[in-house]
Design a protein around this motif. Structure first.
Motif, mmCIF file in Angstrom:
data_model
loop_
_atom_site.group_PDB
_atom_site.id
_atom_site.type_symbol
_atom_site.label_atom_id
_atom_site.label_comp_id
_atom_site.label_asym_id
_atom_site.label_seq_id
_atom_site.Cartn_x
_atom_site.Cartn_y
_atom_site.Cartn_z
ATOM 1 N N PRO A 165 -3.326 6.335 -13.484
ATOM 2 C CA PRO A 165 -2.250 6.690 -12.552
ATOM 3 C C PRO A 165 -2.573 6.350 -11.100
ATOM 4 N N ASN A 166 -3.868 6.356 -10.742
ATOM 5 C CA ASN A 166 -4.238 6.062 -9.355
ATOM 6 C C ASN A 166 -4.355 4.570 -9.070
ATOM 7 N N TYR A 167 -4.104 3.737 -10.083
ATOM 8 C CA TYR A 167 -4.139 2.285 -9.908
ATOM 9 C C TYR A 167 -2.758 1.725 -9.583
ATOM 10 N N GLY A 168 -1.882 2.560 -9.050
ATOM 11 C CA GLY A 168 -0.567 2.088 -8.606
ATOM 12 C C GLY A 168 0.376 1.747 -9.733
ATOM 13 N N ILE A 169 0.116 2.253 -10.930
ATOM 14 C CA ILE A 169 0.970 1.913 -12.068
ATOM 15 C C ILE A 169 2.390 2.435 -11.856
ATOM 16 N N ASP A 170 2.537 3.543 -11.124
ATOM 17 C CA ASP A 170 3.886 4.056 -10.855
ATOM 18 C C ASP A 170 4.693 3.055 -10.036
ATOM 19 N N TRP A 171 4.062 2.432 -9.050
ATOM 20 C CA TRP A 171 4.758 1.396 -8.276
ATOM 21 C C TRP A 171 5.095 0.199 -9.166
ATOM 22 N N LEU A 172 4.155 -0.146 -10.054
ATOM 23 C CA LEU A 172 4.377 -1.286 -10.935
ATOM 24 C C LEU A 172 5.563 -1.032 -11.866
ATOM 25 N N LEU A 173 5.656 0.175 -12.414
ATOM 26 C CA LEU A 173 6.777 0.503 -13.290
ATOM 27 C C LEU A 173 8.090 0.461 -12.515
ATOM 28 N N GLU A 174 8.053 0.989 -11.321
ATOM 29 C CA GLU A 174 9.261 0.974 -10.493
ATOM 30 C C GLU A 174 9.683 -0.463 -10.193
ATOM 31 N N PHE A 175 8.735 -1.316 -9.942
ATOM 32 C CA PHE A 175 9.046 -2.732 -9.714
ATOM 33 C C PHE A 175 9.644 -3.359 -10.978
ATOM 34 N N CYS A 176 9.032 -3.069 -12.139
ATOM 35 C CA CYS A 176 9.533 -3.639 -13.395
ATOM 36 C C CYS A 176 10.969 -3.204 -13.680
#
Length: 715
Positions: free
Chosen positions: A202-213
């Motif tokens: 979660p701290n590897y920016g995966i939330d931003w990545l999902l939002e981008f996807c």
């Protein structure tokens, strides 16, 4: 052939940055043809994707071969059993010369075991100390024993030196290793693809990545690839992983357009997919902003020609440069909007700059450039040939104090042709705990300090051995030299012409037996860039005792300089006199003299606020980066090593004409230090200063520790 065990806490069945690091370390060590690597697995091997990529030269000790040492049902090697596991490795593959260790638990165990301590080479990616906790016990023991330590970056090395007092000479920078052996997939012009490869943290920016996807179904010219490693901290972040699981299911079911999802790929397969991307998603949350570990993935993407999108941090800027176009300030920018902005830049000058920069980065981290660095760190001794091929040396060092020998000993640590044994003297006059003797297999006795140790050995020299004595300033003016049998001394080492002449004239020493070898410096370690404020910062190292170092003379000079140019500051690096009993409590007026100087510093308007006091410490290489000109105001010195070090770092010097100074530092020596005021000001503003700094540095290369060591063994 040197045999090296590689022991890490990583589970080699999982695929993430740390296990890729472990794989690449094995590959890199395999390139050293005089080193045989033995990988000791700390976990059962349930997935052999990485193991299949190991070179044939790597011997493997599987978990099943050491599991009998552990408690029933144990699923990993525990720290207490690390030495036993290494014993199994020795029984299976032969004696181990070194153990390359990553993991605080294993280090904690091994550095406290006498049988393994001198064979350990430590690796740590975590170099910023937690100031709320005591230092790790492994670090304390490793520092005291000068155990070689491998870190990933120059920033990490500087942190170990400045914050943890680790000796610079045994901290080796070996960045993440990249092998450019991937089968690269052709990169399509469209869509523009963003790739993430690594663990799902979660701290590897995966939330931003999902939002981008989630924005991609409406963007036919954009795409994303996720190459997933292990899930990290799933139990701690149930809401995040609940959302991620839904996303993963939707992608695999085809409900999310323009997104590819891969898992359980081999390392080679993963790199092939990574090479198809136009950009690498390498953002992390602010939790990682102060980490000074270089991400293996960043280096791998760079080697594939894929520009990474990075956090705007000091580490990333030091690596990619201030002008790299794809930094993201995660605290002030909308990350998803910034990702779209970056991906629209393909084909622009910014993209071309980023691709060129990734090529430069990849060249720095290539295996061919780094294999020798890691090999040197693991061997633990210089690759310089100090002893003739086929020869061996067994040297007894008799001394009461080893502090001036550390860097010399680092050069020969573990060299199979050089064996060093010690004879400990309690003081300059008393041996102990046992009466001195010379074992029959010793070919050379080296008396460090010409004190009672040299007196005894010169009158008790065994036939067939050589006797070498090193004289420092300290004992030159005492009664020891008069009592040494100089006819028995094969070589006398002194630090300057002044002391050579003294020993010839006062004690009748044969001049042909006297060799001038000033106290060495580690020239390579001092080649560091200067800080911006160094031009107007003077340095003074050591102020005790008063009548030797003449702190007052340095302050007199500095006051004259400040009167003419108030831009200058003075940095004093020293133990304070009141911290040394024999200085502060001596039956003389030194205490009053020191108090007068300190009162002047705080009361004189010319000096107020311009003198800072830095506590003494071993990180001198970093300290010299802030010094433009070094001062030597002493009445007497041996060779004043701090001046040699400062000049080697590129500093200028103002040296009072103490006996012997001109033979070492002629162009920097003044009969009256005030005569150098104009010179110091002119140097600070000189447009040709970089060239002069390089000349100062080159003038000191003759005193490098490697040359000293070579000269010593010639004696």
């Amino acid at each position: 052939m040197m045999r090296v065990a590689i022991l890490g806490e990583q589970n080699f069945s999982l695929i993430d940055g740390s296990t890729i690091w472990l794989l690449n370390v094995c590959k890199l060590i395999s390139l050293q043809h005089d080193i045989e690597p033995v990988l000791v697995l700390s976990h059962p091997l349930t997935n052999d994707l990485l193991a299949k990529e190991l070179p044939e030269r790597v011997k493997i000790v599987r978990f099943e071969e050491i599991s009998h040492l552990l408690a029933p049902g144990a699923d990993r090697l525990d720290a207490a059993s690390a030495s036993l596991a290494l014993g199994v490795a020795e029984r299976l593959h032969g004696p181990l010369d070194r153990v390359f260790v990553r993991g605080a638990r294993f280090l904690e165990s091994l550095v406290h075991e006498p049988d393994w301590r001198q064979r350990v080479v430590a690796y740590t990616p975590e170099t910023l100390p937690d100031l709320t906790r005591p230092e790790p016990a492994w670090l304390l023991a490793a520092r005291e024993a000068r155990i070689p330590l491998v870190v990933q970056s120059e920033i990490a090395k500087q942190a170990m030196e400045a914050l943890s007092n680790y000796p610079a000479q045994v901290v080796h920078v070996v960045p993440p290793i990249v092998f450019d052996d991937a089968e690269r997939e052709p990169r399509a012009n469209s869509p523009v693809r963003l790739c993430y490869s690594g663990k799902i943290d979660p701290n590897y920016g995966i939330d931003w990545l999902l939002e981008f996807c989630e924005t991609l179904p409406d963007q036919s010219d954009l795409a994303a690839t996720i190459i997933a490693g292990k899930d990290s901290f799933r139990a701690r972040h149930p809401e995040f992983f609940k959302k991620f699981d839904v996303f993963r299911s939707d992608v695999l079911s085809g409900f999310v357009q323009n997104v590819e999802y891969h898992s359980n790929l081999s390392h080679a397969e993963a790199k092939a997919q990574m090479s198809k991307a136009h950009f690498a998603f390498c953002l992390r949350h602010a939790k990682y902003d102060d980490v000074i570990e270089i991400s293996t993935k960043i280096v791998e993407f760079s080697s594939l020609g894929v520009p990474p999108i990075l956090n705007d941090t000091a580490l990333n800027r030091s690596l990619f440069g201030e002008d790299y176009p794809y930094y993201v300030d995660i605290l002030s920018e909308n990350v998803v909007e910034r990702l779209h902005e970056i991906m629209a830049s393909v084909g622009t000058e910014s993209y071309e700059l980023a691709q060129a920069r990734t090529t430069e980065i990849a060249s720095q981290f290539s295996a061919s450039k780094l294999s020798d660095k890691l090999g040197t760190a693991i061997r633990g001794f210089s690759d310089a040939a100090f002893v003739d091929e086929g020869s061996k040396r067994r040297i007894l060092i008799a001394t009461h104090e080893r502090k001036f020998l550390n860097q010399f000993l680092d050069q020969v640590r573990g060299d199979p042709n050089i064996d060093i044994v010690w004879q400990h003297w309690k003081t300059t006059t008393q041996y102990g705990p046992q009466a001195p003797n010379v074992p029959p297999d010793v070919d050379t006795v080296f008396c460090e300090w010409a004190c009672e140790n040299a007196v005894w050995h010169s009158h008790n020299k065994r036939q067939g051995t050589k006797l070498i004595v090193r004289l420092h300033r300290f004992e030159a003016f005492r009664d020891f030299p008069a009592r040494i049998n100089w006819e028995a001394v094969d070589a006398l080492i002194v630090v300057s012409e002044y002391f050579r002449d003294m020993m010839v004239e006062d004690h009748g020493v044969d001049p042909d037996r006297i060799h001038i070898l000033p106290q060495y410096i580690d020239w390579d370690q001092l080649q560091r860039s200067k800080h911006p404020d160094a031009n107007f910062t003077l340095g003074l190292v050591g102020i005790n005792p008063f009548d030797h170092k003449r702190f007052d003379r340095a302050i007199d000079f500095f006051a004259k300089l400040r009167q003419k140019d108030p831009r200058f500051q003075l940095a004093v690096r020293s133990v304070m006199p009141w911290q040394i009993g024999w200085v502060w409590d001596a039956d003389n007026d030194d205490k009053v003299k020191f108090e007068n100087v300190f009162n002047r510093i705080f009361a004189d308007p010319v000096l107020q606020g311009s003198v800072r006091f830095d506590p003494a410490g071993p990180d001198m290489e970093e300290w010299y980066r802030g010094i433009g000109t070094i001062l030597s105001s002493s009445d007497t010195e041996g060779c004043h090593t701090s001046v040699m070090e400062a000049l080697a770092s590129g500093s200028d010097a103002v040296v009072y004409n103490w006996p012997g100074a001109r033979s070492l530092f002629d162009e920097h020596v003044e009969d009256d230090m005030a005569d150098a005021v104009d010179r110091v000001i002119a140097f600070a503003d000189d447009p040709a200063q970089p060239e002069k700094r390089r000349a100062f540095s080159q003038s000191m290369k003759q005193y490098d520790v490697v040359k000293f060591t070579r000269d010593f063994f010639q004696l």
